[in-house]
Design a protein around this motif. Structure first.
Motif, mmCIF file in Angstrom:
data_model
loop_
_atom_site.group_PDB
_atom_site.id
_atom_site.type_symbol
_atom_site.label_atom_id
_atom_site.label_comp_id
_atom_site.label_asym_id
_atom_site.label_seq_id
_atom_site.Cartn_x
_atom_site.Cartn_y
_atom_site.Cartn_z
ATOM 1 N N PHE A 194 0.846 -1.186 0.000
ATOM 2 C CA PHE A 194 0.000 0.000 0.000
ATOM 3 C C PHE A 194 0.891 1.248 0.000
ATOM 4 O O PHE A 194 2.084 1.179 0.288
ATOM 5 N N ASP B 22 -2.882 -7.850 3.634
ATOM 6 C CA ASP B 22 -3.672 -7.091 4.601
ATOM 7 C C ASP B 22 -4.768 -8.002 5.138
ATOM 8 O O ASP B 22 -5.541 -8.567 4.364
ATOM 9 N N LYS C 232 -3.943 -2.434 -6.260
ATOM 10 C CA LYS C 232 -3.596 -2.409 -4.838
ATOM 11 C C LYS C 232 -2.728 -1.219 -4.462
ATOM 12 O O LYS C 232 -2.874 -0.646 -3.383
ATOM 13 N N ARG C 233 -1.846 -0.797 -5.350
ATOM 14 C CA ARG C 233 -0.910 0.262 -4.995
ATOM 15 C C ARG C 233 -1.526 1.650 -5.072
ATOM 16 O O ARG C 233 -0.871 2.642 -4.771
ATOM 17 N N THR D 12 -4.356 2.919 0.355
ATOM 18 C CA THR D 12 -3.505 2.986 1.549
ATOM 19 C C THR D 12 -3.875 1.925 2.579
ATOM 20 O O THR D 12 -3.033 1.516 3.379
ATOM 21 N N ASN D 13 -5.147 1.481 2.582
ATOM 22 C CA ASN D 13 -5.601 0.456 3.521
ATOM 23 C C ASN D 13 -6.885 -0.160 3.003
ATOM 24 O O ASN D 13 -7.581 0.431 2.165
ATOM 25 N N ALA E 219 -11.855 0.273 0.678
ATOM 26 C CA ALA E 219 -10.476 0.708 0.501
ATOM 27 C C ALA E 219 -10.369 2.205 0.741
ATOM 28 O O ALA E 219 -11.293 2.969 0.437
ATOM 29 N N ARG F 26 -7.771 5.863 0.568
ATOM 30 C CA ARG F 26 -6.639 6.483 -0.132
ATOM 31 C C ARG F 26 -6.264 7.780 0.570
ATOM 32 O O ARG F 26 -7.052 8.366 1.318
#
Length: 461
Positions: A324, A337, A381-382, A385-386, A396, A398
């Motif tokens: 992340f 995660d 995925k990248r 952030t979580n 998700a 960011r």
């Protein structure tokens, strides 16, 4: 004229009924109750005294000694370091005087804290003795007042309270050993997630700012007797690895850093089966995390102190291949995660054959654990952030800026519907959130953010 006297005696009071009837006139009755009136002023006095007692002892007073003890302990640790520096200095006495002055100041602080601790002990002792005397007096007065309880109402109320307490304890035990709060929900019974409140908890741990990466929270499926416990994992080696999980009996002991109980995974760090990465969760008295140096799910049984694992599908990313992050920072070793929700444990990961997009799998409890159903998403995925789970829905987040994080994406495992337009904001207390997880027991989000532990209430429609 006719007259009669009727005497009646019950358990603890005596009454006399005297009646007189004059021929052709109404009867006159006189009732005498041979019982003293209830001393209401005594009861009022006891209630006032009890109220004063409640106000005279606060939570801050109860924690004051623990906090002072912790302060003395930390000052002693610092003093030991300063003395070690002095012993190892070889500078021709150039800085020796400075170091001695620092040690002198630290000793003065320790003595001041010790004096305050002694004074606090004395005050608490006097307060305890005073409260004990007052409680005994109130107990004696209440026992005297019970003599006026002719129908034994107090005893009946006490018995009812005892039965209610036992029923509550029984229900609490059933909840503690039961399955998660709502079995296998495909739609949230509380409605859709619509907002996240401002921070409820914001505190450093006993580690201070030493370890930036970690995770914390409450077990959604706790073992009996551990319902109020909090767990904490700090990555104590290179901000990447950990070899133990720490437990606290309450939130106050966690924030004060007192009386932790450690469960050690391995004797060294890092090594086989130790923790890699901050995205850790606890569920069913077991810790789920990414295994060191391998694309596998590790399960650490806290009761037996044993580790079992199951591999992820071939070519799954690990060791910083798909972490992340955002434009300014990559969150190290966040390839895997883990998340908990009402139905169990989940793992989020990815692989090159899914083009780096998020893959979501159920984790089936067992020793070893195993992977259940799997979903492939279009979320890269990248760009996140979580992630966290609520009622079978993957969310998700960011990075927006240093003050705000955004829940922007969701994936429903029941319908496979994806959304990129949620725009639910999380007000941050620190710049980065290294781990984020949802607890269905209290419907809260637990974040580990630049060494701080933070909690938020999840708001549902």
């Amino acid at each position: 004229m006719e007259s009669s006297v009727l005497s009646v005696q019950t358990a603890t009071f005596f009454l006399t009924l005297f009646s007189q009837c004059v021929s052709g006139k109404d009867c006159v009755c006189e009732l005498n109750i041979l019982q003293e009136p209830f001393p209401m002023e005594n009861l009022d006095s006891i209630l006032t005294e009890a109220s004063l007692c409640n106000r005279s002892i606060t939570l801050t007073q109860l924690m004051e000694v623990d906090i002072l003890m912790l302060g003395v302990q930390r000052r002693l640790d610092q003093l030991e370091k300063s003395v070690s520096v002095l012993e190892n200095e070889d500078d021709g006495d150039l800085y020796g005087a400075v170091t001695l002055r620092i040690i002198e100041l630290e000793l003065a602080e320790i003595l001041e804290l010790a004096a305050k601790l002694k004074k606090t002990f004395s005050l608490h002792k006097n307060l305890s003795e005073s409260m004990a005397t007052k409680l005994q007096n109130m107990t004696d007065c209440m026992q005297e007042l019970e003599a006026f309880d002719l129908l034994h109402e107090v005893n009946k109320q006490r018995e009812n309270q005892r039965i209610k307490r036992e029923l509550s304890e029984c229900q609490h035990e059933l909840q503690a050993t039961s399955l998660p709060p709502t079995p296998r929900p495909r739609r949230c019974p509380q409605g859709q997630l619509v907002n996240v409140t401002s921070a409820k908890t914001y505190s450093l741990t006993q580690y201070g700012t030493s370890y930036v990466y970690g995770a914390w929270g409450k077990d959604p499926k706790p073992a009996p007797g551990k319902e109020d416990m909090y767990w904490l994992v700090a990555l104590t080696s290179a901000n990447a690895y950990a070899n133990f999980v720490r437990h606290y009996s309450s939130l106050s002991t966690l924030t004060a850093g007192i009386r932790p109980v450690d469960a050690t995974i391995a004797s060294s760090n890092p090594t086989t089966n130790t923790i890699i990465g901050p995205n850790v969760v606890q569920y069913g008295d077991a810790l789920y995390y990414g295994c060191y140096n391998t694309p596998s799910v590790c399960r650490f049984n806290i009761s037996t102190l044993s580790v079992t694992n199951t591999p992820l599908p071939q070519n799954s990313g690990f060791n910083n291949k798909f972490p992340f992050g955002h434009l300014e920072v990559i969150y190290k070793y966040t390839d895997l995660d883990f998340a908990t929700d009402e139905s169990g444990v989940w793992v989020v990961y990815t692989a090159p054959d899914n083009f780096g997009n998020v893959i979501l799998s159920e984790i089936i409890e067992g020793s070893p654990p195993s992977l259940g159903r799997t979903w492939r998403t279009s979320l890269h995925k990248r760009t996140a952030t979580n992630t966290f789970m609520v009622c079978g829905v993957l969310y998700a987040t960011r990075f927006l800026d240093k003050q705000m994080e955004e829940i922007f994406y969701s994936f429903d495992t029941e319908t496979s519907e994806e959304r990129y337009d949620l725009r639910i904001h999380i007000k941050k207390m620190q710049t980065n959130i290294q781990s984020l997880n949802y607890s269905p027991r209290d419907r809260m989000l637990y974040a580990y953010s630049d060494a701080y532990i933070i909690s938020y209430d999840a708001v549902f429609q």
